[in-house]
Design an enzyme around this catalytic site. Structure first.
Site, PDB file in Angstrom:
ATOM      1  N   ARG A   1      -3.508 -18.656   8.850  1.00 63.36           N
ATOM      2  CA  ARG A   1      -4.717 -19.440   8.629  1.00 63.36           C
ATOM      3  C   ARG A   1      -4.480 -20.895   9.034  1.00 63.36           C
ATOM      4  O   ARG A   1      -3.443 -21.472   8.747  1.00 63.36           O
ATOM      5  CB  ARG A   1      -5.128 -19.404   7.156  1.00 63.36           C
ATOM      6  CG  ARG A   1      -5.732 -18.082   6.703  1.00 63.36           C
ATOM      7  CD  ARG A   1      -6.215 -18.186   5.267  1.00 63.36           C
ATOM      8  NE  ARG A   1      -5.123 -18.488   4.350  1.00 63.36           N
ATOM      9  CZ  ARG A   1      -4.886 -19.686   3.820  1.00 63.36           C
ATOM     10  NH1 ARG A   1      -5.654 -20.722   4.125  1.00 63.36           N
ATOM     11  NH2 ARG A   1      -3.881 -19.859   2.991  1.00 63.36           N
TER      12      ARG A   1
ATOM     13  N   LYS B   1     -11.106 -14.117   5.267  1.00 61.64           N
ATOM     14  CA  LYS B   1     -11.168 -15.160   4.255  1.00 61.64           C
ATOM     15  C   LYS B   1     -12.491 -15.917   4.271  1.00 61.64           C
ATOM     16  O   LYS B   1     -12.872 -16.523   3.265  1.00 61.64           O
ATOM     17  CB  LYS B   1      -9.997 -16.130   4.429  1.00 61.64           C
ATOM     18  CG  LYS B   1      -8.648 -15.520   4.052  1.00 61.64           C
ATOM     19  CD  LYS B   1      -8.639 -14.964   2.617  1.00 61.64           C
ATOM     20  CE  LYS B   1      -7.250 -14.490   2.218  1.00 61.64           C
ATOM     21  NZ  LYS B   1      -7.242 -13.806   0.902  1.00 61.64           N
TER      22      LYS B   1
ATOM     23  N   HIS C   1      -8.913 -13.998  -6.352  1.00 59.20           N
ATOM     24  CA  HIS C   1      -7.931 -13.749  -5.290  1.00 59.20           C
ATOM     25  C   HIS C   1      -6.820 -12.927  -5.928  1.00 59.20           C
ATOM     26  O   HIS C   1      -5.829 -13.452  -6.409  1.00 59.20           O
ATOM     27  CB  HIS C   1      -7.393 -15.069  -4.753  1.00 59.20           C
ATOM     28  CG  HIS C   1      -6.522 -14.920  -3.558  1.00 59.20           C
ATOM     29  ND1 HIS C   1      -5.546 -15.826  -3.211  1.00 59.20           N
ATOM     30  CD2 HIS C   1      -6.468 -13.961  -2.589  1.00 59.20           C
ATOM     31  CE1 HIS C   1      -4.944 -15.445  -2.109  1.00 59.20           C
ATOM     32  NE2 HIS C   1      -5.476 -14.313  -1.713  1.00 59.20           N
TER      33      HIS C   1
ATOM     34  N   SER D   1      -0.731 -15.445  -0.738  1.00 61.38           N
ATOM     35  CA  SER D   1      -0.068 -14.604   0.257  1.00 61.38           C
ATOM     36  C   SER D   1       1.447 -14.756   0.149  1.00 61.38           C
ATOM     37  O   SER D   1       1.961 -15.864   0.038  1.00 61.38           O
ATOM     38  CB  SER D   1      -0.512 -14.993   1.672  1.00 61.38           C
ATOM     39  OG  SER D   1      -1.884 -14.744   1.839  1.00 61.38           O
TER      40      SER D   1
ATOM     41  N   LYS E   1       1.087  -9.424  -4.056  1.00 60.58           N
ATOM     42  CA  LYS E   1      -0.132  -8.736  -4.497  1.00 60.58           C
ATOM     43  C   LYS E   1      -0.269  -7.368  -3.854  1.00 60.58           C
ATOM     44  O   LYS E   1      -0.472  -6.363  -4.525  1.00 60.58           O
ATOM     45  CB  LYS E   1      -1.378  -9.565  -4.166  1.00 60.58           C
ATOM     46  CG  LYS E   1      -1.537 -10.842  -4.930  1.00 60.58           C
ATOM     47  CD  LYS E   1      -2.927 -11.428  -4.783  1.00 60.58           C
ATOM     48  CE  LYS E   1      -3.486 -11.402  -3.393  1.00 60.58           C
ATOM     49  NZ  LYS E   1      -2.656 -12.136  -2.406  1.00 60.58           N
ATOM     50  N   THR E   2      -0.164  -7.336  -2.529  1.00 61.27           N
ATOM     51  CA  THR E   2      -0.332  -6.071  -1.806  1.00 61.27           C
ATOM     52  C   THR E   2       0.768  -5.089  -2.173  1.00 61.27           C
ATOM     53  O   THR E   2       0.512  -3.913  -2.466  1.00 61.27           O
ATOM     54  CB  THR E   2      -0.336  -6.329  -0.295  1.00 61.27           C
ATOM     55  OG1 THR E   2      -1.405  -7.213   0.034  1.00 61.27           O
ATOM     56  CG2 THR E   2      -0.497  -5.034   0.472  1.00 61.27           C
TER      57      THR E   2
ATOM     58  N   ASP F   1      -6.569  -7.557  -2.463  1.00 62.85           N
ATOM     59  CA  ASP F   1      -6.684  -8.999  -2.267  1.00 62.85           C
ATOM     60  C   ASP F   1      -7.888  -9.679  -2.907  1.00 62.85           C
ATOM     61  O   ASP F   1      -7.760 -10.792  -3.390  1.00 62.85           O
ATOM     62  CB  ASP F   1      -6.694  -9.301  -0.762  1.00 62.85           C
ATOM     63  CG  ASP F   1      -6.414 -10.746  -0.448  1.00 62.85           C
ATOM     64  OD1 ASP F   1      -5.481 -11.320  -1.041  1.00 62.85           O
ATOM     65  OD2 ASP F   1      -7.125 -11.319   0.392  1.00 62.85           O
TER      66      ASP F   1
ATOM     67  N   ARG G   1       1.220  -9.108  10.523  1.00 62.92           N
ATOM     68  CA  ARG G   1       0.254  -8.451   9.632  1.00 62.92           C
ATOM     69  C   ARG G   1      -0.220  -7.114  10.181  1.00 62.92           C
ATOM     70  O   ARG G   1      -0.153  -6.850  11.379  1.00 62.92           O
ATOM     71  CB  ARG G   1      -0.975  -9.345   9.451  1.00 62.92           C
ATOM     72  CG  ARG G   1      -0.717 -10.655   8.716  1.00 62.92           C
ATOM     73  CD  ARG G   1      -0.867 -10.473   7.228  1.00 62.92           C
ATOM     74  NE  ARG G   1      -0.682 -11.705   6.481  1.00 62.92           N
ATOM     75  CZ  ARG G   1      -0.956 -11.830   5.191  1.00 62.92           C
ATOM     76  NH1 ARG G   1      -1.426 -10.796   4.520  1.00 62.92           N
ATOM     77  NH2 ARG G   1      -0.742 -12.963   4.568  1.00 62.92           N
TER      78      ARG G   1
END
Length: 521
Positions: A54, A195, A214, A232, A236-237, A251, A316
């Protein structure tokens, strides 16, 4: 030629217009156009060029009278005037004339009471494949009656000229909440599209009484749901892809009075150091229909080298949630969460690997949003940097932090959820916590086994730390035990505590009780 109403956005004379093609069709178009290649697993592999994360400093919000008082303006939510936005949009629209255009019409929000319809207009077939897999896909009936609430145009081939366009660089992410539009240009990193949808949902859902988060979310066999907050790179994932629980999503979610629901229909996972042993669900999801960004691949065998970060540390893969074998395809939980987990990656090595928070501590650590920016997630970040990100999602929160903090406090109180802070980062050994240990700690929290342990109070951070958890060496649970140099440990504690206290001074809306719940500098 059918244009599907593109004229509303000023896009005319397109060479061809494709709407809601299948993953197979989009993959064929991407290969024909030279956008990428196929891996030996059948996944489409692309390189996104200089933008592999990002570009946070290139995001702007259009400052209009109807939204001006709602936006928390500052270094994250930068204003751009309406005339300048319209000028850039006009150039982007002109740039798309004579080109093939790919449309995806779909939804964000699995709970039909709060669903928003998004039209995504892409220059690239590969990006259209990505958002097809990441958002919620319409049925034939829904597509026939589709009417978008918001429109996003993504044209990475158009480069801004900062001196003329008033942008910071050739890339720009421009959000116009009043016009229900987003324009993304100059960057091919697909995460900008995802996003942007999230930023829109964070603006509209609080007005509907829904807490946008988030976070990842999953459901246990007894219907008990849990949410995992974190930026990130904090896990989380990975931690929500649990073989013993059903995945709601990885997410973005909403917490309503009677549900927790996924905004999305897919996942966007980091690939660096990915292995079938460590993260089998994600590893096996990289197949036909997935879009892989910036992963090194052998040109002959088409095999991935997930350990090679020469293209990007932030490599990714985007794939539909159906590719996870134990996904909850409805995208919703049958209950509100009973467990809330804040994930952080502490580069100082002093936060406990897991600790329990009381209500005021939960508010303090949620608002603080401490973690370390992981290399590659943003442009210019090449090594872990300790940072604070309000509510674990500051770049995507257009409203004042007090709005989101207040909603979390209300939802946790009503549900009676237990709140834990989990450090997936480093300790005094200089090494990052093993994933297997973190999984054991999270499992203990989800099952309630952690409550059987004895707890001690961390002298600096005030949180409650368990002294034993099955499958985790006890000496790792107390951070000081991992430091040979006790003086260095105390100095690191003080440095981090001071940072918390200094950072929290900007939150003047928080109560004295919440302020007092922070670390003792």
């Amino acid at each position: 030629m059918e244009t599907y109403g593109l004229e509303k956005m000023g896009i005319i004379n397109a060479k061809a217009v494709y709407r809601n093609l299948t993953p197979a069709q989009l993959t064929e178009h991407a290969l024909r156009r030279g956008e990428g290649t196929l891996s030996n697993t059948g996944a489409l592999v692309v390189k996104t060029g200089k933008y592999t994360g990002r570009s946070a400093n290139d995001k702007f919000i259009v400052d209009t009278p109807s939204v001006h008082d709602d936006i928390a303006w500052g270094k994250v939510n930068r204003p751009i005037d309406k005339a300048r936005y319209e000028a850039i949009k006009a150039k982007v629209v002109a740039y798309l004339q004579g080109k093939e255009v790919f449309i995806f019409d779909g939804f964000a929000g699995a709970d039909p009471k709060y669903t928003k319809a998004f039209r995504i207009i892409n220059e690239l077939a590969s990006q259209n494949l990505f958002i097809h897999q990441l958002l919620r896909r319409p049925s034939a009936e829904q597509l026939a009656a589709f009417k978008e609430d918001y429109t996003i145009i993504a044209a990475p081939g158009f480069k801004c000229i900062p001196e003329i366009d008033g942008t910071r660089s050739e890339a720009a992410i421009l959000v116009d909440y009043e016009a229900h539009e987003v324009v993304i240009c100059g960057t091919q990193y697909a995460g900008e599209i995802k996003k942007s949808v999230f930023s829109v949902m964070n603006f509209v859902l609080p007005k509907m009484g829904v807490f946008p988060m988030h976070c990842s979310a999953n459901i246990g066999k007894n219907g008990d749901s849990a949410v995992f907050f974190g930026l990130s790179g904090t896990g989380k994932t990975t931690l929500s892809a649990d073989p013993n629980r059903m995945l709601i999503g990885d997410d973005e979610h909403g917490w309503a009075d009677d549900s927790v629901f996924n905004f999305e229909g897919g996942c966007y996972a980091k690939c660096i150091n990915l292995s079938p042993e460590g993260e089998p669900e994600i590893y096996n999801a990289i197949k036909f229909g997935s879009l892989v960004e910036n992963v090194v691949m052998d040109p002959e065998t088409r095999e991935f080298d997930f350990d090679d970060d020469s293209l990007a540390v932030n490599s990714r893969v985007g794939y539909p949630v159906e590719y996870i074998p134990n996904a909850e395809l409805s995208g919703m939980s049958p209950s509100v969460p009973k467990t809330v987990i804040f994930l952080t990656a502490d580069a100082y090595g002093v936060l406990p690997p897991i600790s329990k928070l009381n209500k005021n501590q939960a508010m303090y650590y949620f608002v603080s949003g401490f973690t370390s920016k992981v290399a590659g997630t943003e442009i210019g970040i090449t090594e872990p940097v300790p940072t604070f990100s309000t509510c674990f999602g500051e770049p995507f929160l257009p409203l004042d932090p007090s709005v989101y903090a207040g909603m979390l406090a209300d939802k946790v109180e009503k549900s009676g959820a237990n709140v834990y802070l989990v450090n997936t980062g480093w300790n005094g050994t200089g090494k990052r916590m093993k994933l297997s240990y973190t999984r054991a700690m999270v499992t203990a929290a989800l099952t309630g086994e952690i409550e059987k342990s004895q707890f001690v109070t961390d002298p600096v951070f005030g949180v409650q730390v368990p002294t034993s958890i099955e499958g985790v060496p006890s000496e790792l649970l107390i951070p000081e035990n991992t430091w040979e140099d006790k003086a260095a440990y105390k100095a690191s504690c003080k440095k981090l505590a001071d940072s918390f206290v200094e950072n929290f001074k900007k939150y003047t809306h928080m109560s004295d009780e919440v302020v007092a719940a922070g670390p003792k500098a």
